[in-house]
Design an enzyme around this catalytic site. Structure first.
Site, PDB file in Angstrom:
ATOM      1  N   LYS A 250       0.910  -1.284  -0.060  1.00 29.44           N
ATOM      2  CA  LYS A 250       0.064  -0.121   0.148  1.00 29.44           C
ATOM      3  C   LYS A 250       0.956   1.374   0.004  1.00 29.44           C
ATOM      4  O   LYS A 250       1.693   1.306   1.001  1.00 29.44           O
ATOM      5  CB  LYS A 250      -0.945   0.119   1.257  1.00 29.44           C
ATOM      6  CG  LYS A 250      -1.947   1.058   1.163  1.00 29.44           C
ATOM      7  CD  LYS A 250      -2.643   1.488   2.454  1.00 29.44           C
ATOM      8  CE  LYS A 250      -2.134   2.681   3.119  1.00 29.44           C
ATOM      9  NZ  LYS A 250      -2.112   3.949   2.554  1.00 29.44           N
TER      10      LYS A 250
ATOM     11  N   GLY B 224       6.983   5.079   7.904  1.00 26.89           N
ATOM     12  CA  GLY B 224       6.024   6.157   8.090  1.00 26.89           C
ATOM     13  C   GLY B 224       6.352   6.756   9.369  1.00 26.89           C
ATOM     14  O   GLY B 224       7.445   6.693  10.210  1.00 26.89           O
TER      15      GLY B 224
ATOM     16  N   GLU C 266      10.282   1.509  10.097  1.00 32.86           N
ATOM     17  CA  GLU C 266      11.094   2.671   9.881  1.00 32.86           C
ATOM     18  C   GLU C 266      10.558   3.936  10.186  1.00 32.86           C
ATOM     19  O   GLU C 266       9.550   4.282   9.580  1.00 32.86           O
ATOM     20  CB  GLU C 266      11.686   2.599   8.389  1.00 32.86           C
ATOM     21  CG  GLU C 266      12.394   1.421   8.166  1.00 32.86           C
ATOM     22  CD  GLU C 266      13.712   1.069   8.823  1.00 32.86           C
ATOM     23  OE1 GLU C 266      14.254   2.218   9.314  1.00 32.86           O
ATOM     24  OE2 GLU C 266      14.042  -0.060   8.964  1.00 32.86           O
TER      25      GLU C 266
ATOM     26  N   CYS D 208      13.651  11.446   5.746  1.00 34.38           N
ATOM     27  CA  CYS D 208      13.838  11.060   7.348  1.00 34.38           C
ATOM     28  C   CYS D 208      15.204  11.341   7.813  1.00 34.38           C
ATOM     29  O   CYS D 208      15.372  11.149   8.819  1.00 34.38           O
ATOM     30  CB  CYS D 208      13.009   9.591   7.369  1.00 34.38           C
ATOM     31  SG  CYS D 208      14.161   8.548   6.356  1.00 34.38           S
TER      32      CYS D 208
ATOM     33  N   GLU E  10       9.349  16.080  15.506  1.00 30.17           N
ATOM     34  CA  GLU E  10       9.638  15.842  14.019  1.00 30.17           C
ATOM     35  C   GLU E  10       8.782  17.071  13.222  1.00 30.17           C
ATOM     36  O   GLU E  10       7.533  17.011  13.256  1.00 30.17           O
ATOM     37  CB  GLU E  10       9.599  14.448  13.322  1.00 30.17           C
ATOM     38  CG  GLU E  10       9.811  14.512  12.002  1.00 30.17           C
ATOM     39  CD  GLU E  10       9.859  13.017  11.559  1.00 30.17           C
ATOM     40  OE1 GLU E  10       8.743  12.523  11.656  1.00 30.17           O
ATOM     41  OE2 GLU E  10      10.568  12.541  10.836  1.00 30.17           O
TER      42      GLU E  10
END
Ligand code: NAD
Length: 483
Positions: free
Chosen positions: A175, A228, A250, A284, A386
């Site tokens: 997905k 994600g 991750e 990231c 973040e």
């Protein structure tokens, strides 16, 4: 105006979601809907699992060379269609076309090529027991696995999961992010062109909380590889862990760039600009907390800010734009809210801080100036949470120990970069940093064989090289006793 329509790829066929519903997809540089993507449900996941179950015996028992040939064919097709794919990635994500062309698409082809080759070299261990017998480890594919990926490097990260999963002999239910589904849709057409057997790869589009969750919950999907946000990772783990699924997560980061006074000046400066603002800061691995030794702080800040002010923000199709649009309206609002928060926390804006409205076709797009903020303590929210956009902070440090302490003072632990010409210090600091990846005198220089991933709230498990092939296989120890 007619808009593009994407489809699910189930059992080798392109098809609408079973409910026939679609979600809007935006071009962030234009700020308008340009496509629709299936709003799939658990039923579609169930159909994909059924197809994957049928395909698994054939796929998992193909000789490695035959599976490798399929993966290499996928790589060739991605390379042949690179121009179309790069344009699609830019249309979907807002990133500059030069970046999709130079990084995203070549790396997507490389992912298939790398794992297509790796699988033919993959071997397992034997443990000999003197005079008693021999153990050997059989590594067989897990079965059906789920691969869920984010919007920031859409095809790059999607294929980073799919390629090793297929290489190891699994059938895949994948997905992409509902925010950037286009290249995943094009990949399903590529799978058809490669004559990948039906059901081996299934690509389902839709919302994370609905179809993503259905993938995680499905009892026959035995492993989940997810990239994600940390919050989503936690949710996925809460469902998958009690089902004893294998998990690779991750997640987010808040990465430090640590700059010592003895760094190689020009390269440090140029790479710090890249590590801060490539892909609008939506990688990231971007260095979002820049830590500079006090003796060079003023000079570094002045030269860094001057360089940032030269970066052009604008139409991603214009080759002179260094930054394109951020991915969505919601994300632009989130990033802007962090710029306000930083100021409320006492931060001083050294440059940037505003939305950009380029002239012409992108005047309604979601663009933000590259932003540098100083005068914040490491403990404030701006330095702890973040942001994942074109916003970085700069802090100073006096000693090596202080640099390490500030760098490690975060709940994240994905990547750090260190700039020094002192060899002993480079090794010493790298060892002390609580991050899964440390780059010394470089940034985002990747060797696909290395373990990739983070510690603490940045995730669990590692991708890349043998790590990925081990994740996507189940080891079985067999002991044969001598008479
Ligand atoms: P996200 O967590 O919102 O979504 C990622 C994917 O998960 C999407 O496909 C989404 O639809 C799906 N999803 C959402 N909720 C779900 C649920 N409950 N169950 C199953 N699937 C669900 O992340 P995002 O906003 O797309 O991506 C940005 C984040 O990704 C940032 O935090 C960034 O640091 C992280 N990221 C990490 C890495 C890494 O390698 N560590 C790489 C890229 C991005």
């Amino acid at each position: 105006m007619s808009i593009k329509q994407f489809q699910n790829y189930i059992d080798g066929k392109l098809q609408a979601a079973s409910n026939q519903q679609y979600l809007p997809v935006f071009n962030p540089a234009l700020g308008e809907i340009y496509a629709e993507t299936p709003d799939s449900e658990a039923q579609d996941v169930a159909a994909a699992v059924e197809a994957a179950q049928k395909a698994f015996p054939l796929w998992s028992n193909l000789p490695a060379e035959r599976r490798a040939a399929y993966l290499n064919k996928m790589a060739n097709l991605i390379e042949q269609q690179a121009e179309t794919l790069a344009l699609a990635e830019t249309e979907d994500n807002g990133k500059p076309l030069w970046l999709s062309t130079k990084v995203d698409i070549p790396r997507s082809a490389a992912n298939f090529r790398f794992f297509g080759t790796a699988l033919t070299h993959f071997a397992s261990e034997a443990h000999y027991m003197e005079t008693v017998g021999i153990n050997y480890t059989l590594r067989r594919p897990i079965g059906i696995v789920g691969c869920i990926s984010p919007w920031n490097l859409p095809l790059y990260l999607f294929t980073w999961k799919i390629a090793p999963a297929l290489a190891a002999g699994n059938c895949v239910i994948a997905k992409p992010s509902e925010i950037t589904p286009q290249t995943a849709y094009l990949l399903s057409q590529i799978a058809q062109q490669a004559d990948l057997p039906a059901g081996v790869l299934n690509i389902i589009h839709g919302l994370g909380a609905k179809v993503g969750k259905a993938i995680v919950e499905h009892p026959h999907i035995k492993a989940i590889s997810f990239t994600g946000g940390t919050r989503t990772g936690r949710e996925i783990a809460s469902i998958a862990a009690p089902m004893f699924k294998k998990l690779s997560l991750e997640l987010g980061g808040k990465n430090p760039s640590i700059i010592f006074a003895d760094c190689e000046w020009d390269e440090t400066l140029a790479t710090t600009v890249r590590s801060a603002f490539t892909n609008q800061g939506e990688i990231c691995l971007c260095g979002s907390r820049i830590l500079v030794e006090k003796s060079i702080y003023d000079r570094f800040v002045a030269e860094f800010v001057a360089k940032i002010q030269e970066l052009k923000v604008g139409d991603p199709l214009d080759t002179s734009s260094y930054l394109g649009a951020v991915v969505s309206k919601e994300h632009a609002e989130k990033v802007m809210s962090y710029i306000s928060l930083a100021q409320a926390e006492g931060g001083v804006l050294l440059t940037g801080g505003k939305r950009v409205f380029p002239e012409g076709r992108c005047s309604k797009g979601w663009f933000i100036e590259p932003t540098v903020i100083a005068n914040l303590s490491n403990s404030c929210r701006t330095n702890q949470e973040e942001i994942f956009g074109p916003v970085v902070t700069i802090q100073s440090f006096e000693t090596e120990a202080e640099a390490i302490a500030i760098a490690n003072d975060t709940e994240y632990g994905l990547a750090a970069n260190v700039w020094t010409q002192n060899l002993s210090r480079a090794h010493r600091v790298a060892e002390e940093l609580a991050f899964g990846i440390v780059w010394v005198n470089c940034w985002m220089l990747r060797d696909l064989r290395t373990p990739f991933g983070g510690v603490k709230n940045s995730g669990v498990g590692r991708e890349g090289g043998w790590e990925a092939l081990r994740f996507f296989t189940e080891p079985k120890n067999i002991l044969v006793k001598y008479h």
